[in-house]
Motif scaffolding. Structure first.
Motif, PDB file in Angstrom:
ATOM      1  N   ARG A  51      52.251  34.490  43.648  1.00 45.92           N
ATOM      2  CA  ARG A  51      50.919  34.909  43.211  1.00 45.92           C
ATOM      3  C   ARG A  51      50.854  34.990  41.684  1.00 45.92           C
ATOM      4  O   ARG A  51      51.839  35.328  41.032  1.00 45.92           O
ATOM      5  CB  ARG A  51      50.582  36.291  43.763  1.00 45.92           C
ATOM      6  N   LYS A  55      46.399  36.300  43.099  1.00 41.04           N
ATOM      7  CA  LYS A  55      45.924  35.164  43.887  1.00 41.04           C
ATOM      8  C   LYS A  55      47.098  34.361  44.430  1.00 41.04           C
ATOM      9  O   LYS A  55      47.928  33.855  43.682  1.00 41.04           O
ATOM     10  CB  LYS A  55      45.014  34.282  43.046  1.00 41.04           C
ATOM     11  N   TYR A  57      48.959  31.287  45.817  1.00 37.88           N
ATOM     12  CA  TYR A  57      48.817  29.833  45.707  1.00 37.88           C
ATOM     13  C   TYR A  57      49.948  29.072  46.388  1.00 37.88           C
ATOM     14  O   TYR A  57      49.824  27.867  46.640  1.00 37.88           O
ATOM     15  CB  TYR A  57      48.694  29.391  44.248  1.00 37.88           C
ATOM     16  N   GLY A  80      42.607  25.740  45.172  1.00 43.45           N
ATOM     17  CA  GLY A  80      41.952  27.035  45.289  1.00 43.45           C
ATOM     18  C   GLY A  80      40.974  27.168  46.432  1.00 43.45           C
ATOM     19  O   GLY A  80      40.218  28.140  46.483  1.00 43.45           O
ATOM     20  N   ILE A  98      44.589  28.264  38.989  1.00 47.10           N
ATOM     21  CA  ILE A  98      45.108  29.601  38.650  1.00 47.10           C
ATOM     22  C   ILE A  98      45.163  29.752  37.125  1.00 47.10           C
ATOM     23  O   ILE A  98      44.783  30.773  36.583  1.00 47.10           O
ATOM     24  CB  ILE A  98      46.521  29.810  39.234  1.00 47.10           C
TER      25      ILE A  98
END
Length: 101
Positions: A51, A55, A57, A80, A98
């Protein structure tokens, strides 16, 4: 042979250029995005979640028990949208979606 007065005119400029260039290199190295990695392990595998800013990924799956249990792979969200695709690789980059946030 260069005379001292002539050398005195370009030497400060050379030193300033070297110092400026040298000081900017660490700043560039620090700007690289580093993921936060959390791991979970059970009897069959280790799962590492990657992350940045909270977030998710990438998810790395490492089967326990050697090659007879399967190879290490990633589930990777490269754009995303929340759809993860399987990637057979030793690592994956932090995706641009990101880095741009």
């Amino acid at each position: 042979m260069t005379s001292w007065p002539r050398m005195k005119t370009w030497l400060p400029a050379l030193l300033a250029a070297l110092l400026t260039g040298g000081l900017s290199l660490p700043a560039l190295a620090q700007s690289a995005v580093q993921p936060e990695i959390t791991s979970q392990k059970d009897a069959q595998r280790t799962i590492d979640e990657y992350r940045v800013n909270g977030k998710l990924y990438a998810i790395r799956i490492v089967p326990t028990g050697g090659e007879d249990k399967g190879a290490t792979y990633f589930l990777y969200d490269d754009n995303g949208d929340g759809d993860f695709r399987r990637v057979e690789a030793s690592s994956v980059p932090v995706p641009k979606w990101i880095q741009n946030e």
